[in-house]
Design a protein around this motif. Structure first.
Motif, mmCIF file in Angstrom:
data_model
loop_
_atom_site.group_PDB
_atom_site.id
_atom_site.type_symbol
_atom_site.label_atom_id
_atom_site.label_comp_id
_atom_site.label_asym_id
_atom_site.label_seq_id
_atom_site.Cartn_x
_atom_site.Cartn_y
_atom_site.Cartn_z
ATOM 1 N N CYS A 36 0.849 -1.199 0.000
ATOM 2 C CA CYS A 36 0.000 0.000 0.000
ATOM 3 C C CYS A 36 0.880 1.243 0.000
ATOM 4 O O CYS A 36 1.376 1.676 1.042
ATOM 5 N N LEU A 37 1.103 1.808 -1.182
ATOM 6 C CA LEU A 37 1.993 2.956 -1.291
ATOM 7 C C LEU A 37 1.499 4.166 -0.501
ATOM 8 O O LEU A 37 2.306 4.844 0.146
ATOM 9 N N LYS A 214 0.112 -3.421 -9.579
ATOM 10 C CA LYS A 214 1.150 -2.485 -9.166
ATOM 11 C C LYS A 214 1.101 -1.166 -9.930
ATOM 12 O O LYS A 214 2.066 -0.407 -9.932
ATOM 13 N N GLY A 215 -0.019 -0.899 -10.598
ATOM 14 C CA GLY A 215 -0.099 0.298 -11.423
ATOM 15 C C GLY A 215 0.157 1.578 -10.654
ATOM 16 O O GLY A 215 1.018 2.384 -11.021
ATOM 17 N N TYR A 216 -0.589 1.785 -9.562
ATOM 18 C CA TYR A 216 -0.391 3.015 -8.792
ATOM 19 C C TYR A 216 0.997 3.044 -8.169
ATOM 20 O O TYR A 216 1.689 4.072 -8.178
ATOM 21 N N TYR A 217 1.425 1.901 -7.625
ATOM 22 C CA TYR A 217 2.744 1.848 -6.991
ATOM 23 C C TYR A 217 3.832 2.274 -7.973
ATOM 24 O O TYR A 217 4.757 3.016 -7.623
ATOM 25 N N ARG A 218 3.728 1.830 -9.216
ATOM 26 C CA ARG A 218 4.744 2.141 -10.219
ATOM 27 C C ARG A 218 4.515 3.480 -10.910
ATOM 28 O O ARG A 218 5.319 3.894 -11.743
ATOM 29 N N PRO A 228 2.654 10.830 -13.973
ATOM 30 C CA PRO A 228 3.440 12.061 -13.822
ATOM 31 C C PRO A 228 4.873 11.767 -13.414
ATOM 32 O O PRO A 228 5.139 10.818 -12.672
ATOM 33 N N PRO A 229 5.830 12.582 -13.879
ATOM 34 C CA PRO A 229 7.240 12.328 -13.556
ATOM 35 C C PRO A 229 7.561 12.519 -12.077
ATOM 36 O O PRO A 229 8.571 12.018 -11.595
ATOM 37 N N GLY A 230 6.728 13.240 -11.351
ATOM 38 C CA GLY A 230 6.994 13.475 -9.931
ATOM 39 C C GLY A 230 6.441 12.414 -9.003
ATOM 40 O O GLY A 230 6.446 12.595 -7.775
ATOM 41 N N HIS A 231 5.979 11.289 -9.536
ATOM 42 C CA HIS A 231 5.436 10.217 -8.695
ATOM 43 C C HIS A 231 6.479 9.743 -7.689
ATOM 44 O O HIS A 231 7.648 9.533 -8.026
ATOM 45 N N GLU A 232 6.050 9.575 -6.428
ATOM 46 C CA GLU A 232 6.961 9.174 -5.358
ATOM 47 C C GLU A 232 6.657 7.757 -4.880
ATOM 48 O O GLU A 232 5.496 7.406 -4.675
#
Length: 243
Positions: A36-37, A214-218, A228-232
């Motif tokens: 859970c990111l 794992k879509g959101y996680y990645r 977005p490039p700023g995904h953490e």
């Protein structure tokens, strides 16, 4: 930008970047909580103030300050104490903080770190100007339940919060289809989620081998394109000197 801590008792208290791990998640089957990111990012979002010695507190259910008994493994000037009564236990943070202009500091219980019989209370302080120190308070939820903090265990979580952000946001409610792109992305995810959960029941399937989506996680869109490039996937709070 700086987060300044002025020690108030001769030495900086034990403050560290918030941990990415939790004991209770480590004990879960396959440690699935780390999938859970949003939970992981919250856990790391700030700094923790840690207990200087092992200490146990118990509340007898009364309203007076004497209703809480604190027992420490060794003497220390910053032991928690009962100041307010009504089952509230107070820890001294023992530092005065200064944040950049317009940035508050939220102090709350360690995030995603539950303790039986007690819960951390939360406060937000205008630390860009305030010369007043603050404390971390916990409210007992059950009488007669001893609660222990180990030496080095966090008793407070510090998180910067931009002042005025809440008031600057105007809530709206819109039909999902008023944003066709978002609607299409959501429906693509919903369909893939339903299919994935169904395929999980088939041994040897791609879903069973992947175990979880794992879509959101990645940081990927439902169609597999980059988000977005700023995904953490991590937050790396900087340590205080000598920590």
């Amino acid at each position: 930008m700086t987060l300044i801590a002025y020690p108030l008792s001769g030495a900086l208290p034990d403050i560290r970047p918030a941990r990415p791990t939790r004991d209770w998640i480590d004990s879960l089957p396959e440690q699935y909580g780390y999938r859970c990111l949003p939970l992981n990012i919250a856990s790391m979002h700030g700094w923790e103030v840690c207990c200087p010695v092992r200490v146990t507190a118990v509340w007898d259910g009364g309203v007076g300050v004497e209703a809480i008994t604190v027992t420490a493994e060794e003497p220390h000037p910053l032991l928690p104490a009962s100041h307010f009564g009504s089952g509230v236990l107070t820890f001294h943070v023992a530092a005065l903080f200064r944040t950049p202009q317009g940035v508050n500091l939220m102090v709350t219980g360690p995030l995603n770190h539950p303790k039986h019989g007690i819960m951390g209370l939360s406060g937000i302080i205008e630390t860009d100007w305030s010369p007043y120190p603050f404390t971390m308070n916990w409210k007992f939820t059950a009488p007669g339940v001893p609660v222990t903090w180990e030496k080095g265990e966090p008793f407070a979580h510090l998180m910067p919060v931009q002042r005025g952000l809440v008031e600057s946001l105007t809530p709206e409610v819109r039909d999902l289809d008023s944003d066709p792109e978002t609607a299409a992305q959501y429906r693509a995810w919903a369909a893939s989620r339903s299919q994935f959960n169904s395929d999980l029941q088939t041994p040897g399937s791609a879903a069973a081998q992947e175990r979880w989506q794992k879509g959101y996680y990645r940081g990927k869109q439902p169609d597999g394109t980059d988000g977005p490039p700023g995904h953490e996937i991590k937050v790396r709070a900087k340590p205080f000197p000598n920590r």
